[in-house]
Design a protein around this motif. Sequence first.
Motif, PDB file in Angstrom:
ATOM      1  N   TYR B   5      70.730  82.003  66.251  1.00  0.00           N
ATOM      2  CA  TYR B   5      70.329  83.312  66.631  1.00  0.00           C
ATOM      3  C   TYR B   5      71.166  84.265  65.959  1.00  0.00           C
ATOM      4  O   TYR B   5      72.431  84.159  66.274  1.00  0.00           O
ATOM      5  N   ARG B  10      70.904  86.911  69.856  1.00  0.00           N
ATOM      6  CA  ARG B  10      72.050  85.957  69.856  1.00  0.00           C
ATOM      7  C   ARG B  10      72.739  86.568  71.313  1.00  0.00           C
ATOM      8  O   ARG B  10      72.990  85.580  72.270  1.00  0.00           O
ATOM      9  N   GLY B  16      74.935  81.358  69.723  1.00  0.00           N
ATOM     10  CA  GLY B  16      74.834  81.567  68.381  1.00  0.00           C
ATOM     11  C   GLY B  16      73.672  80.602  67.626  1.00  0.00           C
ATOM     12  O   GLY B  16      73.133  80.926  66.674  1.00  0.00           O
TER      13      GLY B  16
END
Lengths: 83, 83, 148, 148
Positions: B5, B10, B16
Motif C-alpha cells: 500500500y 498506506r 505498508g
Amino acid sequence: MKILYFAWLRERLNRGEEHVSPPAEVATVSDLIDWLAARDEAFAHAVSKRSLIRAAVDARLVPHDAPIAGAGVVALFPPMTGG
Amino acid sequence: MKILYFAWLRERLNRGEEHVSPPAEVATVSDLIDWLAARDEAFAHAVSKRSLIRAAVDARLVPHDAPIAGAGVVALFPPMTGG
Amino acid sequence: MPVRVTTEPFDPGAETNAFLAAGQGAGAAVTFTGVVRSSPDDPVTSLTLECYPELAINQLEAILADATARFELLAATVIHRYGTLAPGEPIVQVMTLSPHRAAAFRGAEFLMDYLKTDAPFWKQESGPNGTVWVAPRDEDDTAKARWS
Amino acid sequence: MPVRVTTEPFDPGAETNAFLAAGQGAGAAVTFTGVVRSSPDDPVTSLTLECYPELAINQLEAILADATARFELLAATVIHRYGTLAPGEPIVQVMTLSPHRAAAFRGAEFLMDYLKTDAPFWKQESGPNGTVWVAPRDEDDTAKARWS
C-alpha cells in the motif's frame, strides 16, 4: 553616416562598412539603398532582390520605409540565421 | 501473495504491506479488493471510492479487471502525483 | 542510465553536461527541471515523495521508449528523486536530444506530462498549517490527454 | 545578466545551475541548448557565426521582455555565441523559469522561434565541400508565425 554590411552582403561588396553622405532627399532606408545602388554596380547587383535585404538604423531593426534622417549608423544585411 | 500500500492508502490502513492467501475464486484485482474489504472495515472504507484506487501486479500497472493468478506482489495506491 | 529513481540529490547542470557530452553531433537539447516550490503566499517547509521504485522504473522506461520512438529522439533521460526535499531542491529532470528543436521540446513535454500521472510517486507537502497529500490536478490529466 | 552575446565559450550546465540558484521557490525550469551539429551524412568541420552585437542585444532584450510578459515568466535568459565553433560546441542557450511547466516550455520555445529569425546572427558552415552561408529555413518563419 556609417553603413554596415553583414554576411554574404559584406562578402559580395568586399567591405564591412563605409561612410557616405547622402543628400537630404534620401529620406528612407529604401531611398538609401536606391542611392547606393545608383553609385555602384556591384551593390546594385547584390541588393537586386530587395526582399532579401534587412535593415537597422542605429541598432534598431526597421522596415525599408523607415526614415534615416539624423541616423548615425545604418546596417544592411541578409535574413538572419541565428539560434 | 504480498500486498503493498502507498501514500494515503498506506496511512489509512496503518500498514505498508501484508501477506494474504486469497482463495482461488479471487481472480482479478477487483475481486482481491472486494475480498480484502470483506475482511476489514477500515479497508472497505478506505477503498470505498474505487476510482481512486490504482493497482500494479508484479510491478506492472494494470486495470482492476486484470488477473492476479500466480502474482507475487499486488500493489494498491491512490492516483500518482509525481514530477 | 536513462532512468534513475533515487533518494540521492542530483546536480541539474552536471546532468545536462553529461547528457550533452554523450550526444555530440546532435543539434538540440532540452532540459526540464522541476524543483520544490515555495512562495510567501503558499510556504512549503518540505516536500516528501513516496515511491514504489520497481514500478517507477518500469513505468519510466516505458514512457521513455514511447517518447523516443514517437519524436525520433537521439537520447532521453529521466531522473526522479524521492524522500524528503527542501524548497529549491530539484525533484525531477528530463532531458531530450534531437537534431531539431521542435522534437526535443515535444519529447520533453510528453515525458513530463506522462510521468506526472503515470509514475508511482506521491507528494506530501509540509507547511506552517501541517502536512497534506498533494491532490492530483485535472490539468495533468488534460496535459496527458492531448498526446493521444 | 539576462542577455549575453559573446565570443567566449559557455558551460551549459553551469549556466543552468546559476539560473536555478537565482530562482529558488519557482517550480519549473526549462533549458534549451543548441549545439553545432555534425553527422556522418552531413559532416561539418566548423560553424562560424557572424554577429551585429549592438542590434543583437537590443533584439534579444526585446524578445525576452515579450516572452516574460506573455508567459508570466519569473526569469528568462538568453546566451548566444558568435565566432568560429567546433561540432558539439554550444551556440545558444535559453532558460525560462515559471511556477508552471507549460509556461516554462512555451516561453523557451517562443524565445527560440523568435531569435532564429529576429536576432542578427548569420551562420556559415564549413565542411569537406567548402564553406557556405546557411540559408534561412521556411520552417523557422512558420515556427515564429504560430505565436502571432
